[in-house]
Design a protein around this motif. Structure first.
Motif, PDB file in Angstrom:
ATOM      1  N   SER A 151       0.646  35.309 -10.120  1.00  0.00           N
ATOM      2  CA  SER A 151      -0.378  35.862  -9.442  1.00  0.00           C
ATOM      3  C   SER A 151      -1.437  34.675  -8.969  1.00  0.00           C
ATOM      4  O   SER A 151      -2.416  34.753  -8.293  1.00  0.00           O
ATOM      5  N   GLY A 152      -1.122  33.386  -9.401  1.00  0.00           N
ATOM      6  CA  GLY A 152      -1.894  32.198  -8.673  1.00  0.00           C
ATOM      7  C   GLY A 152      -3.034  32.001  -9.684  1.00  0.00           C
ATOM      8  O   GLY A 152      -3.843  31.170  -9.175  1.00  0.00           O
ATOM      9  N   GLN A 153      -3.178  32.519 -10.629  1.00  0.00           N
ATOM     10  CA  GLN A 153      -4.472  32.395 -11.412  1.00  0.00           C
ATOM     11  C   GLN A 153      -4.247  31.044 -12.379  1.00  0.00           C
ATOM     12  O   GLN A 153      -5.087  30.319 -12.834  1.00  0.00           O
ATOM     13  N   ILE A 154      -2.989  30.662 -12.838  1.00  0.00           N
ATOM     14  CA  ILE A 154      -2.715  29.529 -13.588  1.00  0.00           C
ATOM     15  C   ILE A 154      -1.919  28.522 -12.386  1.00  0.00           C
ATOM     16  O   ILE A 154      -0.651  29.117 -12.161  1.00  0.00           O
ATOM     17  N   THR A 155      -2.340  27.497 -12.098  1.00  0.00           N
ATOM     18  CA  THR A 155      -1.569  26.791 -11.227  1.00  0.00           C
ATOM     19  C   THR A 155      -1.128  25.420 -11.548  1.00  0.00           C
ATOM     20  O   THR A 155      -0.468  24.545 -10.784  1.00  0.00           O
ATOM     21  N   ASN A 156      -1.425  25.002 -12.836  1.00  0.00           N
ATOM     22  CA  ASN A 156      -0.948  23.552 -13.059  1.00  0.00           C
ATOM     23  C   ASN A 156      -0.337  23.770 -14.473  1.00  0.00           C
ATOM     24  O   ASN A 156      -0.985  24.289 -15.538  1.00  0.00           O
ATOM     25  N   TRP A 157       0.772  22.938 -14.775  1.00  0.00           N
ATOM     26  CA  TRP A 157       1.403  23.021 -16.029  1.00  0.00           C
ATOM     27  C   TRP A 157       0.676  22.513 -17.437  1.00  0.00           C
ATOM     28  O   TRP A 157       1.056  23.046 -18.396  1.00  0.00           O
ATOM     29  N   LYS A 158      -0.450  21.558 -17.286  1.00  0.00           N
ATOM     30  CA  LYS A 158      -1.120  21.188 -18.258  1.00  0.00           C
ATOM     31  C   LYS A 158      -1.745  22.654 -18.892  1.00  0.00           C
ATOM     32  O   LYS A 158      -2.300  22.333 -20.315  1.00  0.00           O
ATOM     33  N   ASP A 159      -2.098  23.566 -18.233  1.00  0.00           N
ATOM     34  CA  ASP A 159      -2.735  24.735 -18.713  1.00  0.00           C
ATOM     35  C   ASP A 159      -1.827  25.493 -19.722  1.00  0.00           C
ATOM     36  O   ASP A 159      -2.159  26.584 -20.334  1.00  0.00           O
ATOM     37  N   LEU A 160      -0.570  25.040 -19.584  1.00  0.00           N
ATOM     38  CA  LEU A 160       0.537  25.717 -20.472  1.00  0.00           C
ATOM     39  C   LEU A 160       1.162  24.895 -21.672  1.00  0.00           C
ATOM     40  O   LEU A 160       2.277  25.092 -22.262  1.00  0.00           O
ATOM     41  N   GLY A 161       0.508  23.691 -21.626  1.00  0.00           N
ATOM     42  CA  GLY A 161       1.118  22.859 -22.784  1.00  0.00           C
ATOM     43  C   GLY A 161       1.867  21.658 -22.078  1.00  0.00           C
ATOM     44  O   GLY A 161       2.491  20.645 -22.752  1.00  0.00           O
ATOM     45  N   GLY A 162       2.120  21.574 -20.836  1.00  0.00           N
ATOM     46  CA  GLY A 162       2.686  20.542 -20.209  1.00  0.00           C
ATOM     47  C   GLY A 162       1.924  19.502 -19.651  1.00  0.00           C
ATOM     48  O   GLY A 162       0.987  19.149 -19.897  1.00  0.00           O
ATOM     49  N   SER A 163       2.808  18.849 -18.539  1.00  0.00           N
ATOM     50  CA  SER A 163       1.992  17.761 -17.939  1.00  0.00           C
ATOM     51  C   SER A 163       1.040  18.054 -16.874  1.00  0.00           C
ATOM     52  O   SER A 163       1.189  19.319 -16.416  1.00  0.00           O
ATOM     53  N   ASP A 164       0.360  17.046 -16.412  1.00  0.00           N
ATOM     54  CA  ASP A 164      -0.699  17.385 -15.374  1.00  0.00           C
ATOM     55  C   ASP A 164       0.131  17.522 -13.955  1.00  0.00           C
ATOM     56  O   ASP A 164       0.366  16.579 -13.477  1.00  0.00           O
ATOM     57  N   GLN A 165       0.636  18.778 -13.765  1.00  0.00           N
ATOM     58  CA  GLN A 165       1.638  18.609 -12.725  1.00  0.00           C
ATOM     59  C   GLN A 165       1.368  20.073 -12.022  1.00  0.00           C
ATOM     60  O   GLN A 165       1.439  21.149 -12.388  1.00  0.00           O
TER      61      GLN A 165
END
Length: 331
Positions: free
Chosen positions: A189-203
């Motif tokens: 839905s576009g509320q999370i747009t970066n993998w860093k917010d899910l524990g991943g890299s800044d991408q």
């Protein structure tokens, strides 16, 4: 008398010459013996005729039955096989690209078993397949989602042939292993747009989805309660193309049918649960949907060829195909 006995011998020879099986020789010798006894006067004509009739009756029975129980059962098998091969007609299918692997395997095996039936299948998306069967241009509309009420109102019948899991895939370099269902909804839905917010890299997350008529998209959005709310970076028109795009795009995420997963992508767990057959059966993996082969009217109202296709799907052989392509039986 001699002439009569010669005629008897001719009759016996004709009967037994048609069967060159050793078990009949005893009967032939018995007739010869009867003839000799009559000629010598050691047996009365009445008894001879009685014996002859018994022997002929037995011989006729053996000829009619094929001589042995073995050949009789072989005959029954041949009849059953002939019944299958005698069915002729056509079966036309159109629809879901997610069902391509299953539909192609089914099509090939079915026509091998029923050479008199010509089955053809096209893959233009669930929406197109449903529209085609509703319009009467194909016999079966393949859909990777449940039918809508308005589609059923047109006389379409939802024939569920298998259950499929929807796998969420990312590129192989992505370090994220798990995502919650709520997080997945926020990504799409576009509320999370970066993998860093899910524990991943800044991408940046590249959101890949299917075209509007896709059954996979319809089921995915319905399961996440995201109908008409997804923010796609790119919409792609086939399952295989989604796999290729995600595999080649750093930061990409997509959804595909579980049965097409290979080692070109990385599959995410949903709420800690892997998308496996066991977890789908248990209900612990929640992203799952039906594979539907819709007909205009009940199966019993379809042509003999179409009815035979559904019979084949529900047979042991058909269920093996369902399992072999990575789907779950709907039986």
């Amino acid at each position: 008398m001699v002439v009569f006995l010669d005629q008897v011998n001719t009759l016996a020879t004709a009967i037994f010459r048609s069967r060159e099986r050793s078990e009949h020789y005893g009967l032939r010798l018995s007739l010869d013996h009867l003839s000799v006894l009559v000629k010598k006067g050691e047996i009365k004509m009445k008894k001879f005729v009685s014996g002859l009739l018994t022997a002929v009756l037995l011989a006729t029975t053996l000829v009619g039955c094929g001589g042995t129980a073995d050949s009789s059962s072989q005959g029954e098998g041949a009849t059953a096989s002939a019944d299958s091969s005698n069915i002729t007609g056509t079966v036309t299918m159109n629809g879901s690209t997610s069902m391509e692997k299953f539909a192609n395997a089914l099509d090939e095996a079915f026509m091998a078993k029923y050479p008199g039936i010509q089955a053809t299948v096209q893959f233009t998306g669930s929406g197109a397949g449903i529209e085609a069967v509703a319009n009467g241009t194909v016999d079966i509309g393949n859909s990777s989602r449940a039918l809508k009420d308005e589609e059923k109102a047109k006389g379409l019948v939802e024939n569920v042939v298998a259950i499929d899991g929807i796998a969420v895939v990312v590129d192989k370099a992505n370090a994220v292993e798990d995502i919650t269902k709520d997080q997945l909804a926020q990504v799409y839905s576009g509320q999370i747009t970066n993998w860093k917010d899910l524990g991943g890299s800044d991408q940046q997350i590249v959101v890949i989805g299917r075209e509007a008529s896709s059954g996979t998209r319809g089921a995915f959005e319905e399961l996440l309660k995201l109908e008409d709310k997804c923010k796609y970076a790119q919409e792609i028109d086939s399952t295989g193309a989604v796999m290729a795009k995600v595999a080649a795009t750093p930061g990409a995420i997509g959804y595909v049918s579980l049965d097409v997963i290979d080692d070109t992508v990385h599959t995410l767990k949903i709420d800690g649960v892997e998308p496996t057959e066991e977890n789908i059966k248990a209900g612990s993996y929640t992203l799952q949907r039906p594979f539907v082969m819709a007909t205009k009217g009940e199966i019993s109202e379809q042509s003999e060829a179409v009815q035979e296709l559904f019979n084949y799907i529900n047979s042991d052989e058909g269920q093996q195909i369902v399992s072999k392509v990575g789907l779950i039986s709907a039986k």
